[in-house]
Design a protein around this motif. Sequence first.
Motif, PDB file in Angstrom:
ATOM      1  N   ARG A 245     -10.009   2.337 -18.341  1.00  0.00           N
ATOM      2  CA  ARG A 245      -9.951   1.888 -17.002  1.00  0.00           C
ATOM      3  C   ARG A 245      -9.272   2.787 -16.443  1.00  0.00           C
ATOM      4  O   ARG A 245      -7.608   2.721 -16.998  1.00  0.00           O
ATOM      5  CB  ARG A 245     -10.153   0.553 -16.832  1.00  0.00           C
ATOM      6  CG  ARG A 245      -9.175   0.065 -17.366  1.00  0.00           C
ATOM      7  CD  ARG A 245      -8.722  -1.671 -17.066  1.00  0.00           C
ATOM      8  NE  ARG A 245      -7.692  -2.623 -17.640  1.00  0.00           N
ATOM      9  CZ  ARG A 245      -7.441  -2.388 -18.562  1.00  0.00           C
ATOM     10  NH1 ARG A 245      -7.952  -1.889 -19.687  1.00  0.00           N
ATOM     11  NH2 ARG A 245      -6.089  -3.267 -18.793  1.00  0.00           N
ATOM     12  N   VAL A 246      -8.502   2.461 -14.833  1.00  0.00           N
ATOM     13  CA  VAL A 246      -7.866   2.924 -14.295  1.00  0.00           C
ATOM     14  C   VAL A 246      -6.899   2.687 -13.063  1.00  0.00           C
ATOM     15  O   VAL A 246      -7.696   2.607 -11.901  1.00  0.00           O
ATOM     16  CB  VAL A 246      -8.051   4.847 -14.072  1.00  0.00           C
ATOM     17  CG1 VAL A 246      -7.186   5.456 -12.714  1.00  0.00           C
ATOM     18  CG2 VAL A 246      -8.689   5.625 -14.119  1.00  0.00           C
ATOM     19  N   PRO A 247      -5.876   1.732 -13.689  1.00  0.00           N
ATOM     20  CA  PRO A 247      -5.648   0.744 -12.518  1.00  0.00           C
ATOM     21  C   PRO A 247      -4.540   1.361 -11.512  1.00  0.00           C
ATOM     22  O   PRO A 247      -3.817   2.824 -11.931  1.00  0.00           O
ATOM     23  CB  PRO A 247      -4.828  -0.356 -14.024  1.00  0.00           C
ATOM     24  CG  PRO A 247      -4.822   0.802 -14.387  1.00  0.00           C
ATOM     25  CD  PRO A 247      -5.680   1.120 -14.537  1.00  0.00           C
ATOM     26  N   VAL A 248      -3.686   0.853 -10.665  1.00  0.00           N
ATOM     27  CA  VAL A 248      -2.852   1.990  -9.717  1.00  0.00           C
ATOM     28  C   VAL A 248      -1.962   2.440 -10.705  1.00  0.00           C
ATOM     29  O   VAL A 248      -1.556   3.493 -10.219  1.00  0.00           O
ATOM     30  CB  VAL A 248      -2.392   0.180  -9.462  1.00  0.00           C
ATOM     31  CG1 VAL A 248      -0.510   1.287  -8.324  1.00  0.00           C
ATOM     32  CG2 VAL A 248      -3.544   0.400  -7.615  1.00  0.00           C
ATOM     33  N   ASP A 249      -0.755   1.688 -11.518  1.00  0.00           N
ATOM     34  CA  ASP A 249      -0.335   2.083 -12.464  1.00  0.00           C
ATOM     35  C   ASP A 249      -1.063   4.024 -13.126  1.00  0.00           C
ATOM     36  O   ASP A 249       0.550   4.425 -13.445  1.00  0.00           O
ATOM     37  CB  ASP A 249       0.819   1.549 -13.504  1.00  0.00           C
ATOM     38  CG  ASP A 249      -0.103   0.582 -14.466  1.00  0.00           C
ATOM     39  OD1 ASP A 249      -1.182   1.146 -14.488  1.00  0.00           O
ATOM     40  OD2 ASP A 249       0.322   0.082 -15.451  1.00  0.00           O
ATOM     41  N   MET A 250      -2.158   3.737 -13.453  1.00  0.00           N
ATOM     42  CA  MET A 250      -2.202   4.914 -13.777  1.00  0.00           C
ATOM     43  C   MET A 250      -1.982   6.076 -13.182  1.00  0.00           C
ATOM     44  O   MET A 250      -2.361   7.191 -13.218  1.00  0.00           O
ATOM     45  CB  MET A 250      -3.737   5.006 -15.114  1.00  0.00           C
ATOM     46  CG  MET A 250      -3.110   4.440 -15.969  1.00  0.00           C
ATOM     47  SD  MET A 250      -2.965   5.111 -17.325  1.00  0.00           S
ATOM     48  CE  MET A 250      -4.604   5.866 -17.745  1.00  0.00           C
ATOM     49  N   ILE A 251      -2.990   6.149 -12.294  1.00  0.00           N
ATOM     50  CA  ILE A 251      -3.606   7.338 -10.632  1.00  0.00           C
ATOM     51  C   ILE A 251      -1.566   7.526 -10.661  1.00  0.00           C
ATOM     52  O   ILE A 251      -1.334   8.799 -10.091  1.00  0.00           O
ATOM     53  CB  ILE A 251      -4.511   6.726 -10.079  1.00  0.00           C
ATOM     54  CG1 ILE A 251      -4.950   8.014  -9.563  1.00  0.00           C
ATOM     55  CG2 ILE A 251      -3.943   5.667  -8.905  1.00  0.00           C
ATOM     56  CD1 ILE A 251      -6.066   7.819  -8.765  1.00  0.00           C
ATOM     57  N   GLN A 252      -1.092   6.675 -10.458  1.00  0.00           N
ATOM     58  CA  GLN A 252       0.750   6.972 -10.536  1.00  0.00           C
ATOM     59  C   GLN A 252       0.968   7.913 -10.814  1.00  0.00           C
ATOM     60  O   GLN A 252       1.437   8.950 -10.301  1.00  0.00           O
ATOM     61  CB  GLN A 252       1.701   5.914  -9.723  1.00  0.00           C
ATOM     62  CG  GLN A 252       0.868   4.906  -8.555  1.00  0.00           C
ATOM     63  CD  GLN A 252       1.600   3.801  -8.267  1.00  0.00           C
ATOM     64  OE1 GLN A 252       2.149   3.270  -9.762  1.00  0.00           O
ATOM     65  NE2 GLN A 252       2.225   2.873  -6.993  1.00  0.00           N
ATOM     66  N   LYS A 253       0.467   8.154 -12.266  1.00  0.00           N
ATOM     67  CA  LYS A 253       1.315   9.422 -12.753  1.00  0.00           C
ATOM     68  C   LYS A 253       0.419  10.259 -12.573  1.00  0.00           C
ATOM     69  O   LYS A 253       1.431  11.388 -12.092  1.00  0.00           O
ATOM     70  CB  LYS A 253       0.483   9.062 -14.039  1.00  0.00           C
ATOM     71  CG  LYS A 253       1.761   7.510 -15.135  1.00  0.00           C
ATOM     72  CD  LYS A 253       1.584   7.404 -16.812  1.00  0.00           C
ATOM     73  CE  LYS A 253       1.903   6.061 -17.002  1.00  0.00           C
ATOM     74  NZ  LYS A 253       3.838   6.281 -17.108  1.00  0.00           N
ATOM     75  N   ALA A 254      -0.609  10.350 -12.497  1.00  0.00           N
ATOM     76  CA  ALA A 254      -1.559  11.712 -12.282  1.00  0.00           C
ATOM     77  C   ALA A 254      -0.905  12.709 -10.386  1.00  0.00           C
ATOM     78  O   ALA A 254      -0.801  13.610 -10.724  1.00  0.00           O
ATOM     79  CB  ALA A 254      -2.867  11.571 -11.440  1.00  0.00           C
ATOM     80  N   ILE A 255      -0.437  10.958  -9.868  1.00  0.00           N
ATOM     81  CA  ILE A 255      -0.045  11.174  -8.422  1.00  0.00           C
ATOM     82  C   ILE A 255       1.381  12.362  -8.474  1.00  0.00           C
ATOM     83  O   ILE A 255       1.707  13.279  -7.650  1.00  0.00           O
ATOM     84  CB  ILE A 255      -0.022  10.924  -7.229  1.00  0.00           C
ATOM     85  CG1 ILE A 255      -1.152   9.694  -7.385  1.00  0.00           C
ATOM     86  CG2 ILE A 255       1.069  10.650  -6.157  1.00  0.00           C
ATOM     87  CD1 ILE A 255      -1.630   8.277  -6.734  1.00  0.00           C
TER      88      ILE A 255
END
Length: 248
Positions: A193-203
């Motif tokens: 799954r992709v929680p907030v802290d994961m997508i922040q890594k991509a950003i």
Amino acid sequence: MNQQARNREFRENETALPQPPFQEESLTLYCRNKTIRPVKKRILNEQRLELYINGSFYANMTCSPGNTTELIAGHLYTEGILSSPGQLETLRIIREEDKFHVFLKTAEKKPLVPLAAFPWEEEQIYRIAECFEGGTPLHEKTRGTHSCFLAREDSVFEPCEDLSRHNAVDKAVGKALFAGVDLTACILFTSGRVPVDMIQKAIRGRIPVMVSNKIPTRQSIELARIYNITLMGLAKKDSFCVFHDSRR
């Protein structure tokens, strides 16, 4: 010292693995049909890291053994402490058993900044998902790891695996940074799954497209819209869902 020599020096800081990625254990398998039998299973090992930045304690981390230098560099970049790939020129990592001392000229966390629209193609996503469905070595042996792929144009780079999906992303990003890969032209595929802290890594990593074989949270979708990152989920070799498309 040129970049190639400096990269080699980073890896020489990392001594031989303290333990293998997994070990075989003898277990007892209980079945509902009332049978009991001995089995052998490959069980993952964990490595503990105590990380210091410029002499100050930063964090305790737990990861799969291996690619520790890449993990640290990728983590610092996706958490915004390394503000640009150019800072690798000044990065120093020194190991003392389970303690890793990182030295940087500057260590201020960079803010999240919106990304530019990225022209991805459907076939790229199907191809990456097909690579994932083809299996990854450590997961095939243990059934206990997460995987991360980075892809650029027609190339899918070697997957990184770890017991943590966050670490798998950081290892992949770290490898790409050391190899001089332009992350702003990459697609990231992650398991789980992709929680907030994961997508922040991509950003923070300036990776314009993030794909998962599972689903994001509502808050992750909102961040994708705010920071204009393409976010996809439920990706298989023949289908995927788009939660936000930066092209629109």
